[in-house]
Design a protein around this motif. Structure first.
Motif: not given
Ligand SMILES: Nc1ncnc2c1ncn2[C@@H]1O[C@H](COP(=O)(O)OP(=O)(O)OP(=O)(O)O)[C@@H](O)[C@H]1O
Ligand SMILES: [Mg+2]
Lengths: 306, 351
Positions: A205-214, A216, A220-221
């Motif tokens: 969720s953090v990653a998505r919120s920071l701009g990562a698509n599914r 990514q 990356n996470v």
């Protein structure tokens, strides 16, 4: 024993705790001794005996010298080299495919959905099924006269069962790999799923919120978070598939044979002189398994870091 | 500049329990700092996750500048959420953590590096680039999480209790920092807290939530001067509530009649509320009754008295010097300043 007069309270305390610690350590060592002895006798004993015999030392049948003849023989034998490559191919390919599919299944099984418990039960069911049964299944499904071949014929995809590509006893070991993949997906998958559930979805969720698509976010996470689990599980799978005998024996081609099969056949050969060679092959399997595991771990670690 | 509007926003996690967020309507002003305040479990985090796109609402709508964003994936909303438990990626360095959003946007590596350094300066942790999250204290991690969000220059910043792990001194500093950045960058910011004082200090507006429902959405002082219910008044530290009947600008209670020009209701059964700071001891005149001092505590900055007025007990917070004037058991006149009385509708539930 008499302690000198304590200089200070703390000093005395630390002395006492030191001797206590030593005593504790001794107790633990003593408690572990039986287990360690068993391991040493069985594992190291077996390994040392095997190693000595691979060097041609086998007094029982009158072989008393040490030499590298067995090793020279197998390493100059083209069949052995081919076997080695085949075994590596089986272990590596099965482990890789099983790991990828296991991660994918774990990702699919992670969210809550209706009937999840049932699906999970089915998923982990074949953890309990012996490899042998799996091998029979592969024979039944994928051999030249198997179900898939006959269905394909029936559907007009191929002219006759003879036109079905060889997937059992074939040089590419497809049947073996199918069996291993089928059997090992739930093994790795259950471990990965447990990690996924305990880590939770908040990091993604953090990653998505920071701009990562599914993708990514996964790359990356999620992947780095589960990678240690994937690596440990697949190292076990790799070591097992490199050294296992029964599946290649049942589903493997006649030439080249997988190393464990080759070693077993040399060992049970009527010619007792072939025994050092069998032992040398077993040593090669042991060394290679260890080396592969080391290399595999190194590669995976680097992957985790990047 | 982004104006965020929530309309009828509802989240039901499971049918058997009440909604986590229930029919929430909220206009979050562009470029302002709005606090989402409420006790634990009232649905603050759930609301934020819905705005960020991390949770799908059961019903209702969210718009940014008038356009519904429900179908837009989180990475494209321009709303960045900083989580309550910071969630720094454990296997990345601090620099990689902060630079994450830029890396996802494929920003040039060199630029990422310089902007990370700027961010570390901003949150006052210069030189932390190569550390790992586990080597940082909770407060430091919280600041890194803030830096990681700010670096992508979000249109909407969603902060879920970003100061809960800081000590008093650092908390003040970080409040200033958030306030400064927020005003400078004019980021529409939603700030979750369960600490009413923090909400009052920081926010332009406060949305108070109980059990997933909006209680009052107002400027901070309104929650002290004109709370819309007894529960709200209590949440903001109100302690004195005297039931009575309100009519023609006067409220009649068991202990007497008081002039009360300010009220939330027109008339009928009502509750007189007065904050303990507005109760004065020892001065008579209009709106006063005789009481007997039950007990008192000297706190240093102020003194707190409990005074019995008939069957009713009220609390008064006074100048600390007053502890020298009154003893427990004394009869004293107690005055309620009529402009400080606030008449609320009858309490819906008396705890
Ligand atoms: N994923 C979930 N599944 C089921 N129920 C949930 C889930 N997330 C939250 N809830 C429930 O929804 C309600 C609101 O939770 P939420 O996390 O929004 O509260 P909060 O206001 O952020 O509380 P806190 O101040 O403690 O963080 C709680 O009753 C919680 O149990
Ligand atoms: Mg929360």
């Amino acid at each position: 024993m008499k302690w000198p007069e304590p200089v200070s309270r703390t000093r005395r305390l630390s002395r006492t705790s030191l001797s206590e610690k030593a005593a504790q350590r001794l107790t633990i060592a003593l408690l572990l001794t039986p287990a360690i002895l068993v391991i040493l006798l069985l594992f190291m004993g077996g390994l040392i005996t095997g190693f000595l015999r691979s060097l041609g030392y086998f007094p029982l049948i009158g072989l008393n010298d040490f030499n590298f003849a067995a090793y020279t023989t197998i390493f100059t034998d083209n069949g052995f080299i081919r076997s080695f490559i085949l075994t590596f191919h089986i272990a590596f390919t099965s482990t890789l495919i099983a790991s990828i599919l296991a991660v994918a299944s774990a990702m699919l099984l992670r969210p809550a959905f209706r009937g999840k418990r049932f699906v999970q039960f089915i998923f982990s069911l074949n953890l309990t099924i012996p490899h042998l049964v799996g091998a029979v299944g592969v024979l039944y499904l994928f051999s030249g006269s198997g179900l898939v071949s006959r269905l394909a014929t029936g559907a007009g995809l191929i002219d006759s069962p003879a036109g079905f590509p060889a997937m059992v006893n074939d040089p590419w070991a497809i049947g073996i790999i199918i069996q291993y993949v089928w059997k090992e997906i739930p093994f790795i998958g259950v471990i990965v799923l447990a990690i996924l559930l305990s880590v939770g979805e908040d990091y993604e969720s953090v990653a998505r919120s920071l701009g990562a698509n599914r993708w990514q976010a996964f790359r990356n996470v999620t992947l780095p978070l589960i990678m240690p689990g994937v690596v440990s599980a697949s190292v076990i799978v790799f070591a097992f598939t490199f050294g296992a005998f029964e599946i290649p024996w049942l589903l493997g081609s006649t030439f080249p044979k997988a190393l464990p099969v080759l070693a077993f056949e040399s060992y049970t050969d009527v010619d007792l002189a072939a025994r050092p060679q069998a032992m040398a092959m077993a040593m090669v399997i042991a060394v290679m398994s260890s080396l592969m595991i080391l290399a595999y771990m190194k590669v995976s670690r680097r992957y985790v870091r990047s | 500049m982004t104006q965020v509007t929530l309309s009828g926003l509802t989240k039901i996690f499971d049918e058997k329990s009440p909604p986590a967020v229930d029919q929430l309507n909220l206009e979050i002003e562009s470029g302002k700092l709005t606090a989402l305040l409420g006790p634990s479990g009232c649905g603050k985090t759930t609301t934020m996750k819905m705005i960020a796109g991390l949770l799908r609402p059961t019903s209702g709508d969210i718009t940014f500048n008038g356009e519904s964003i429900l179908s837009i994936p989180p990475e494209d909303r321009g709303a960045v959420m900083v989580f309550q438990n910071y969630l720094l990626f454990p296997y990345m360095t601090i620099a990689e953590n902060i630079g994450f959003g830029l890396k996802m946007r494929k920003v040039d590596r060199k630029e990422i590096r310089t902007r990370v350094t700027d961010m570390l300066d901003l949150v006052q942790l210069p030189g932390f680039e190569d550390r790992k999250p586990r080597q940082l204290s909770g407060g430091q991690q919280q600041r890194i999480a803030l830096a990681r969000a700010l670096i992508v220059q979000p249109n909407v910043l969603l902060l879920d209790e970003p100061l809960s792990n800081l000590d008093a001194h650092l908390r003040d500093e970080m409040r200033e920092l958030i306030r400064r950045i927020q005003t400078e960058m004019a980021i529409t910011t939603v700030f979750v807290t369960h600490d009413q004082e923090e909400a009052v200090v920081l926010a332009d507006r406060i949305a108070l939530l109980f059990d997933g429902r909006l209680q009052q959405f107002d400027v901070p002082d309104a929650f002290f001067e004109s709370p819309q219910s007894v529960e709200i008044a209590k949440f903001f530290g109100g302690t004195n509530f005297i039931p009575g009947h309100y009519e023609g600008g006067e409220i009649t209670t068991a202990i007497g009649r008081f002039r009360a020009p300010r009220s939330a209701v027109d008339g009928g059964d009502a509750v007189l509320s007065i904050r303990p700071e507005a109760v004065t001891l020892g001065s008579d005149g209009g709106n006063s009754v005789m009481g007997r001092i039950r007990s008192h505590v000297y706190v240093g900055r102020y003194a707190r008295f409990r005074v019995a007025l008939g069957d009713i007990e009220v609390e008064a917070i006074t100048d600390p010097a007053q502890v020298k004037l009154f003893n427990d058991g004394d009869e004293v006149p107690v005055r309620f300043d009529s402009n400080k009385i606030w008449v609320i509708g009858p309490a819906s539930s008396q705890p």
